[in-house]
Design an enzyme around this catalytic site. Sequence first.
Site, PDB file in Angstrom:
ATOM      1  N   HIS A  75       0.702  -1.151  -0.062  1.00 30.46           N
ATOM      2  CA  HIS A  75       0.127  -0.070  -0.021  1.00 30.46           C
ATOM      3  C   HIS A  75       1.013   1.301  -0.122  1.00 30.46           C
ATOM      4  O   HIS A  75       0.540   2.141  -0.606  1.00 30.46           O
ATOM      5  CB  HIS A  75      -0.869  -0.081   1.112  1.00 30.46           C
ATOM      6  N   ALA A  76       2.074   1.193   0.916  1.00 23.61           N
ATOM      7  CA  ALA A  76       2.938   2.194   0.996  1.00 23.61           C
ATOM      8  C   ALA A  76       3.565   2.509  -0.543  1.00 23.61           C
ATOM      9  O   ALA A  76       3.705   3.866  -0.978  1.00 23.61           O
ATOM     10  CB  ALA A  76       3.790   2.121   1.826  1.00 23.61           C
TER      11      ALA A  76
END
Length: 103
Positions: A75-76
């Site tokens: 996600h990052a």
Amino acid sequence: MNVDNVVMELIVKSGEAKSQALEAMAHARCGEYDKAEISLANSREAGRLAHKMQTALIAADNGEGKVPVNLLLVHAQDHLMNSMLAQDMAEEIIRLYQFLACR
């Protein structure tokens, strides 16, 4: 290094970079080119910090799988890539608005 804290900070800085890039485009749309450039510079600085965090994670991993790849890390990375694309697009759109204003 607390990987989860670095990953969360990577998300935060990437989000800030994207938000500033979108703000830069909004300023350009209104003909506020000085404000657009300031927002774009802020976006680049937040992006630089996010990239620095990504580099720290890569260095900590050392190509040996030391940093666990989980959904939060993916996600990052997604946030970082989107913010980088937003910056590139913002720069082009700002230049386009400036070009059209000169016609």
